[in-house]
Structure formats: C-alpha cells, structure tokens
Scaffold this active site. Structure first.
Site, PDB file in Angstrom:
ATOM      1  N   TRP A 353       0.836  -1.210   0.000  1.00  0.00           N
ATOM      2  CA  TRP A 353       0.000   0.000   0.000  1.00  0.00           C
ATOM      3  C   TRP A 353       0.868   1.257   0.000  1.00  0.00           C
ATOM      4  O   TRP A 353       0.379   2.345   0.270  1.00  0.00           O
ATOM      5  CB  TRP A 353      -0.951   0.008   1.207  1.00  0.00           C
ATOM      6  CG  TRP A 353      -0.272   0.154   2.557  1.00  0.00           C
ATOM      7  CD1 TRP A 353       0.995  -0.224   2.894  1.00  0.00           C
ATOM      8  CD2 TRP A 353      -0.837   0.717   3.739  1.00  0.00           C
ATOM      9  NE1 TRP A 353       1.261   0.054   4.205  1.00  0.00           N
ATOM     10  CE2 TRP A 353       0.151   0.634   4.754  1.00  0.00           C
ATOM     11  CE3 TRP A 353      -2.074   1.282   4.054  1.00  0.00           C
ATOM     12  CZ2 TRP A 353      -0.071   1.097   6.051  1.00  0.00           C
ATOM     13  CZ3 TRP A 353      -2.274   1.734   5.350  1.00  0.00           C
ATOM     14  CH2 TRP A 353      -1.296   1.643   6.330  1.00  0.00           C
ATOM     15  N   ASP A 354       2.152   1.092  -0.316  1.00  0.00           N
ATOM     16  CA  ASP A 354       3.092   2.204  -0.144  1.00  0.00           C
ATOM     17  C   ASP A 354       2.821   3.391  -1.065  1.00  0.00           C
ATOM     18  O   ASP A 354       3.371   4.467  -0.848  1.00  0.00           O
ATOM     19  CB  ASP A 354       4.520   1.697  -0.327  1.00  0.00           C
ATOM     20  CG  ASP A 354       4.886   0.684   0.741  1.00  0.00           C
ATOM     21  OD1 ASP A 354       5.539   1.052   1.718  1.00  0.00           O
ATOM     22  OD2 ASP A 354       4.478  -0.485   0.612  1.00  0.00           O
ATOM     23  N   GLU A 492      -1.274  -4.966  12.117  1.00  0.00           N
ATOM     24  CA  GLU A 492      -0.609  -6.239  11.796  1.00  0.00           C
ATOM     25  C   GLU A 492      -0.257  -7.096  13.012  1.00  0.00           C
ATOM     26  O   GLU A 492       0.040  -8.269  12.860  1.00  0.00           O
ATOM     27  CB  GLU A 492       0.642  -6.027  10.929  1.00  0.00           C
ATOM     28  CG  GLU A 492       0.331  -5.529   9.538  1.00  0.00           C
ATOM     29  CD  GLU A 492       1.533  -5.535   8.628  1.00  0.00           C
ATOM     30  OE1 GLU A 492       2.665  -5.361   9.111  1.00  0.00           O
ATOM     31  OE2 GLU A 492       1.342  -5.717   7.405  1.00  0.00           O
ATOM     32  N   LYS A 612       1.679  -2.534  16.346  1.00  0.00           N
ATOM     33  CA  LYS A 612       2.968  -2.432  15.663  1.00  0.00           C
ATOM     34  C   LYS A 612       3.180  -1.027  15.114  1.00  0.00           C
ATOM     35  O   LYS A 612       4.272  -0.477  15.141  1.00  0.00           O
ATOM     36  CB  LYS A 612       3.012  -3.453  14.521  1.00  0.00           C
ATOM     37  CG  LYS A 612       4.260  -3.386  13.647  1.00  0.00           C
ATOM     38  CD  LYS A 612       4.152  -4.378  12.501  1.00  0.00           C
ATOM     39  CE  LYS A 612       5.340  -4.286  11.559  1.00  0.00           C
ATOM     40  NZ  LYS A 612       5.207  -5.207  10.413  1.00  0.00           N
ATOM     41  N   GLN A 613       2.118  -0.436  14.600  1.00  0.00           N
ATOM     42  CA  GLN A 613       2.184   0.858  13.924  1.00  0.00           C
ATOM     43  C   GLN A 613       0.791   1.476  13.954  1.00  0.00           C
ATOM     44  O   GLN A 613      -0.166   0.821  14.355  1.00  0.00           O
ATOM     45  CB  GLN A 613       2.657   0.663  12.482  1.00  0.00           C
ATOM     46  CG  GLN A 613       1.778  -0.260  11.663  1.00  0.00           C
ATOM     47  CD  GLN A 613       2.395  -0.654  10.337  1.00  0.00           C
ATOM     48  OE1 GLN A 613       3.308  -0.016   9.848  1.00  0.00           O
ATOM     49  NE2 GLN A 613       1.897  -1.725   9.737  1.00  0.00           N
TER      50      GLN A 613
END
Length: 805
Positions: A353-354, A492, A612-613
């Site tokens: 998805w960058d 995630e 995680k983020q």
C-alpha cells in the site's frame, strides 16, 4: 558534510549490507546495489541487480508444506571486476582486512546530485606492493538500459604484471534475505553466453517459470596494451586482461553494460539488443555527460529545500532513492511501487500500500509517473474482480501483496527468526489495500484535475472497490448498522481474537471509516461524470440502481466502535489486556518487533492493547479534520471536541513502532498536538534507513514508503499544502527545528509554483511563462496569482497568525 554526499570511510563487515542498499544506483528500469565489484554473495556482501516488474514464481517445501512464492528476480550480476598482481590472489577486501595483505584506506562516496558512486581504495599485497584504486559507476538516467563502471589502478611502488578480470555472472540466486534462504531462490536458467567482437561478452538467461528472457552485454576497454583471454562456464563469462604495469603510471579499465529483457518494447531478441546497444554506446565520460543532465532535470522538478544541512542531506537521499525506483522511465513500464524499492529482496519485491506515501510527492511534481503507477492497479482490476468473486462478493478485492499479474502474493507461512518457527500468516486479510488504491485515485484527481484519467480509468477502479466494500458490509443483529467482519487493519499485530479459531477482526475502525469515505467518493464520481460517460460506465460494470442505493445506505449506517471516549481499533479491543511495556523494555530493550518476542515466549499480541504501527491513527494522517468529522457526522457519530487529540494520546503509548512508517505517521499527527515531540518523530523517520533503526532490515532493501513519507511531511504538513479542487490551499506549520522551507510544485496544469515558508512569512510565486494564473487559499485570504507574480502573508513563528486561524 555536503547535502549532496553520502560517504563511508573504512571497511565494516557488519555495515556492508546497509551501505550496499543505501548506495544502490538505478533509473526506474533497473537498479544495482552498491556492492564492491570484486565481491560475491558471501554473507557480508550481496551484489544484486533488479529489473522493475521482472518476477518469477517457484515452489518450495517448508515445514511440511509446499509453498509457492513469487520474487522480484535477482538478475545477472554485471559488476564483477577484480585485479591481481603477478600470480597473487584476486583482490578481496575481506581477505585484506583479515591480514592477507593490508587494507590501507577505503572510502565510498555517493554523489546524490549526479547519481555517481565513487570508491577510493589503497591496499598492499602480501609482498608489500602498494596499489591505489579509484572507481566510478552509474546506472544511466539518460538511457535506461545502460550502466558503466570505470576503474583506475595506480601501482605506487612496483612495476610488473597485472591481471584484470571483467565478467557477467548469471549463476546468482535470490538469497539476500536470511529468513527466505530455505525457499527456492534459483530463478535464472542459463540460455547462452559468448564473446562479441574483441572487447565485449554477452550472457543470456530466462526466468524459470515466467520465462522472461534477460540478456546482459559488457564491453571492457583498457587504456594500455593488454593480452585478452575470454573464458566461460555455464551461466558465467569473463575476460582476463593482462597488462605490464609501470610504477606511478595509471591504468584505466572501462566497463559499459547493456541490459534488456523480453518485456522491453521495440526490440527483437534481448541478447541481440544488448550487444547492439553496447556496440553503439559511447565512452564512460560520454555516457556520464548525458547521465548528469538527466539527473539535473529530475532535481529541478523535485525542489524541496530546508535550512538544515543534516536534514536536507537525508531528504535528498530519500528523493534520490524514490526517483531511482520510480523515474520518468517508469512511465513506459507496467510496474507498481515495491515496498523496498529496487534495492533488495525483502518482501520479495512485492507491491503493498506504499503508494499512499509515495504518490503525494510524485503527483505534485511528476504527475505522469503517478498516473503510470495507478495504471498498474487498473490493469490488474480483472484479477481483483476474480478475487472478489471467489470470496462471494461483487466488485474488486485487491491483494495485500501484488506482483506480476495482481493475484494475492501474500505468504501463508512466515518465519519468526527469534523462535525459529514457521507460523500461519493471515495478513492477506488486510482488505484495506483496496481503500488505499481508491484513496490514491481520488487524491490524484484532486491534485491534477485529470478528468480524462478519471473517466477512462480512475472511476472504474473507485467504483469497483466501493462496490466490494458495500457488498462486504453486512447487517448487525439489530439490523440498524452495517459491519465489516473478519479483516485485519494496518496494525498487523492483531490478526484475530484470543480463543477464536477463525482469523480476522470485526469492525476495524480504520477499514470501516475509510470505506465510508470511499463510498462517498464513488457517489461523487457518478455525479461528476458526464451523463453519457456515467451511463456507459454503469452499463459496462453492470452497476445497478439497487447497488448504488446500497452504497448510499452503507455510507450512512456503517458501525464505528468507541471505548473510553476514543475510537476503538476494532470491536473487542477494550476487552484486551494491558501490556507491561516497561517490563518488556527492561527485559529486551528494543521491542519494535514485539510480536516476535511474544510468540517466542509462547504468547501472542492478540491478547494485548499493543500495536505495531498506527491503525486508527492512520485516519488522521489520511483525512483532514473536516473530512473525518463529515464522515462521523454522516454516520450519526458526532465527533465532539478533542476526539482526535484524545485518540492520539491513547494509542501513542500503546504502539511499539515496529514499522518505519510509524514514525512518519506520528510526526504528522503530533504536529497538531506537540511540536517538540513531532520534531523528534520526524528526526526518527529520517534516521530509519540511514542508521538502520530497525536493526538489519535496511540491508534487505530501503523502506521506500517511509522515505517518501518524510518528503510528504515537509510539503503537506510543514508547508501545509492540501489539494482541494482547482484552488491550492496552504496552512503552514513549521516545526521548531526548521526556519525555512522552499518547494517547487506542479498543480492542476500549473508547472511553475514556488512556495517559501519562513518563521515570519509565507510567499507563493508563479514563474513567468506559465500558461495561466493560479488561485491560492490561505484562510481567510483567497488570491489569484498571475504568471510572473507573487503573493505574501505574515506568519507567526512559522504558522498563520490568529487572525487567519
């Protein structure tokens, strides 16, 4: 240190992989890691060359299962060039450092402005003969098929026989990531090799299953009388050139390389094309004379300047690697945005998805590249439709990991290096990748006004993605709300509920809210298109009035979960345990990969309020406050005061920052909350790759989304640029660490916009010679700037004064 120079002194085996990734040279068509030309893949060094879009699929036997993985192929290594004196050993830095001779000096310099990697080496062999070496190399930004390496050798205290070996190695495998080495990485099948004339050799191979032909031709010249011998093995060919070296007299070796594949246009056969191109190529200096101006043109369009040299150097490095991965040459290719660039083999070269982080910078400078990257997604729309049908849904379900043809490439098993166990991988449940694609389509249209793209390509993608999410949503038990179940969010760490066998989460707020935003944009697209285009599109898609009604209904009745006055990451999040963060930090120090730590202990992050983020917080990164308020109000959840600030404060201490994207997103979020902490997050995002903050991941490939994200922070957050229709909006917020930001932009056909922010002033100028005036809004001011004109307004410590706020 210069803002244009990345330099390393000495030889450090522990950091060679990082240096090789950061010193990668490329042009959007192919890229080669900054490995030493004499090095082989030996656990310290990893030469790698990657051609954009060149994938291959192989089966492996892992943990009792047959798994199939697709990789971005490590192409034949064109770099090999080494030297030996008399009958001594071939030059190897590791041997010199170990005492087989002496490494007297070693320096590597990457010139970002010119795209040239220089290496300076001084060494003594076991007999005490001292030799000085200077190497320059580049991958041509002028001709995407060419690269060149120049090596100058100077005997300092000896005369005698010197041999130089120049080769092409097609025996390479994909083995650059330790945790993948149990998988089959033998993607290249040799097809042939041979000499070409007196100075050149060629090698041809094909990929094992995708059968892409790859050919490399190398021409090597020596500026001294040389005896030349060609020798080859299957998949390898080289030339040995012997010269009589004289003390203090330089010997220069020039290697020019051409690379072609069967995916290229306007060629016959790749090996013939490579031989022909290398025959016609000029000298190293002639090629360099065309390469440097090509980079100058890119830098001219990429202007982004700040008043701190240390920050500017890293921003230049990030721009450099972005443009080496997706350049003007990408426009002619069918490729996406690999998460780790063309710099290594992590994530197998897949597209995630960058684009969310990459396209904002490109769209305002290289809209043609951004458009080409979106077309990569459009061409894979049929595969996304098939994926949705297999799941029993309408519309298009894009994969979390994409490669050659757009099928789901996400692994179903992953290795935890800490425990050594292979574990189920459910990350394919990140359905939100489709929302990111739809988001990118709309933002591209907003910034460019490209109505043709929207009508021909963008509307179809956006509608099919919206259609999928409208169909994915189901009524709750009460029947008053829609829900999305069994998915994963960006976090995630959470892929399911403790004690539940089925993977996936219910009502992930990021997915639900962004789905509503996308549904609203789909309805907007239907209203925007001319009647004939709209009806033609509806007929082509078989989009019924009933489906449009459902889209509208879901966009008004999607469920959003709250707890403790904040948005819940997913339903049931409030029931999870709190993690002993301090305890884990005391025990392990670095807990970025908390998931691996917990699994090695026999535990799981699914039990804890630990991310995680950013997950929920990604909404605040992507949507303006007004957009988010509009969505929540539409759903019947009036946000109330300080919802964003409360939610940020809640999740920030519960995030381990296990992704380089985390610091980028938090730098953006905290800019509205705490300027000092925001600046620290920004600095952390700058350090991500250059200091390998994730401990070993940079050597496997740079983090392209995080690099582009820092550039977007400067333009979108610090300069306050937002794209809202034909008017360019600005709301500058300079951080405490910067006193000056200057940007050059292209917006909706205006190709000469200069924006300058200082602590006390904002200035917008339109260069002379552009076609038409531009309208700029900086609340409450709204002005029109004519070509050659400018407009200024005061700032108070880098922000709009109270009268504007």
């Amino acid at each position: 240190m210069s803002r244009w120079l990345l330099a390393y002194d000495g030889y450090d085996p522990d950091w060679e992989g990082v240096r090789e990734a950061l010193c990668t040279l490329g042009n959007g068509y192919f890229a080669t890691r900054g490995a030493q030309p004499e090095a082989t893949a030996d656990g310290v060094h990893y030469p790698g060359t990657y051609v954009a879009g060149c994938y291959d699929r192989l089966a492996s036997r892992v943990a009792g299962h047959t798994v199939v993985n697709e990789d971005l192929v490590n192409a034949p290594n064109w770099l090999p060039l080494t030297v030996r004196i008399e009958d001594g050993p071939w030059l190897r830095l590791a041997a010199l450092a170990a005492g087989d001779g002496a490494l007297l000096a070693h320096r590597q310099e990457l010139d970002l402005r010119r795209g040239v990697l220089t290496r300076l080496l001084r060494f003594a062999d076991a007999a005490g003969r001292v030799t000085r070496m200077a190497q320059r190399r580049f991958v041509s930004m002028d001709d995407p098929h060419l690269a060149a390496l120049e090596t100058t050798l100077v005997p300092e205290n000896w005369s005698g026989r010197m041999e130089v070996r120049s080769a092409i190695d097609g025996r390479v495998t994909n083995s650059g990531v330790a945790r993948y080495r149990l998988l089959n990485g033998s993607h290249l099948v040799p097809d042939g090799e041979g000499p070409h004339g007196h100075e050149a050799v060629w090698l041809s191979c094909r990929t094992a299953t995708s059968r892409i032909g790859i050919a490399v031709a190398a021409r090597t010249r020596v500026d001294a009388a040389a005896e030349r011998r060609t020798h080859d093995e299957r998949g390898w060919i080289g030339q040995d050139m012997t010269v009589r070296a004289q003390e203090s007299v330089p010997v220069t070796v020039e290697k020019v390389v051409a690379l072609f594949t069967t995916r290229d246009r306007a060629i016959g056969e790749p090996a013939e094309a490579a031989r022909t191109r290398v025959d016609r190529a000029g000298t190293f200096d002639e090629l360099l004379e065309r390469h440097v101006p090509a980079w100058d043109r890119l830098w001219h369009r990429s202007q982004l300047d700040v008043d701190r040299e240390d920050v500017q150097r890293v921003l230049n490095l990030h721009t450099f690697h972005l443009l080496q991965t997706v350049s003007v040459h990408t426009v002619e290719l069918d490729v996406g945005v690999p998460a780790r660039g063309l710099h290594g083999e992590a994530y197998r070269g897949h597209v995630f998805w960058d684009e969310l982080f990459v396209l904002p910078f490109l769209t305002l400078r290289f809209p043609e590249i951004a458009r080409a990257l979106l077309l990569y997604r459009w061409r894979r729309l049929p595969e996304a439709r098939r994926a949705a049908r297999r799941e029993g849904h309408r519309g298009a379900m894009y994969p979390w990991q994409s490669g050659a043809d757009g099928r789901e490439e996400t692994q179903r098993l992953h290795l935890n290096p800490r425990s050594g166990r292979w574990l189920p991988d459910h990350s394919h449940l990140q359905r939100h990748v489709g929302l990111a694609i739809a988001y990118n389509v709309w933002r591209f249209y907003e910034a460019t006004g490209d109505a043709e793209f929207l009508a021909e390509y963008g509307a179809e993608m956006l509608l099919e993605i919206a259609r999928f999410f409208a169909d994915l949503a189901v009524h709750n038990k009460k029947g008053d709300r829609y829900e999305i179940r069994g998915v994963m969010g960006p976090d995630e760490y959470h892929d399911g509920y403790p004690g539940r066998d089925e993977p996936g989460l219910d009502n992930n707020v990021y997915t639900n809210v962004l789905a509503v935003w996308v549904l609203c944009r789909a309805l907007d697209v239907l209203a925007l298109l001319p009647a004939d285009s709209r009806e033609g599109l509806r007929e082509r898609l078989g989009l019924t009035g009933e489906e449009i009604t459902r889209m509208r209904d879901v966009s008004r009745r999607m469920r959003v979960v709250f707890h403790d006055g904040v948005l819940s990451q997913f339903e049931g999040y409030a029931d999870l345990e709190e993690l002993d963060w301090d305890g884990y930090r005391r025990r392990y120090g670095d807990i970025r990969r908390l998931d691996r730590i917990l699994e090695a202990e026999g535990d799981t992050p699914n039990r804890y309020r630990a991310s995680k983020q950013p997950d929920v917080l990604m909404l605040f990164y992507l949507l303006s406050r007004q957009e988010l308020d509009s969505v929540l109000t539409r759903l019947g959840y009036p946000p109330g005061p300080d919802l964003i600030e409360r939610t940020i404060a809640y999740y920030l201490p519960r995030t381990s920052h296990g992704s380089t994207l985390s610091a980028v997103v938090h730098a953006w979020l905290m800019a509205r909350v705490d300027g000092d902490e925001a600046w620290e997050f920004f600095l952390e995002s700058l350090r991500g790759d250059i200091e390998d903050r994730q401990r070993g991941t940079t050597a496997e490939g740079i983090h392209l989304g995080a690099m582009a994200g820092t550039l977007n922070l400067v333009q979108r957050c610090y300069a306050g640029i937002s794209t809202q229709g034909p008017v360019l909006h600005l709301d500058p917020r300079l951080p405490t660490g910067l006193g000056h930001v200057r940007l050059g932009l292209r917006y909706r056909g205006h190709w000469g916009i200069d924006v300058t922010c200082s602590r006390d002033r904002l200035r917008v100028a339109l260069r002379p010679g552009v076609a038409s005036p531009i309208e700029v809004a900086c609340d409450p001011d709204r002005v029109t700037i004519e070509p050659g004109g400018s407009w200024e307004t005061p700032l108070a410590d880098g922000r709009l004064p109270a009268r504007h706020a």
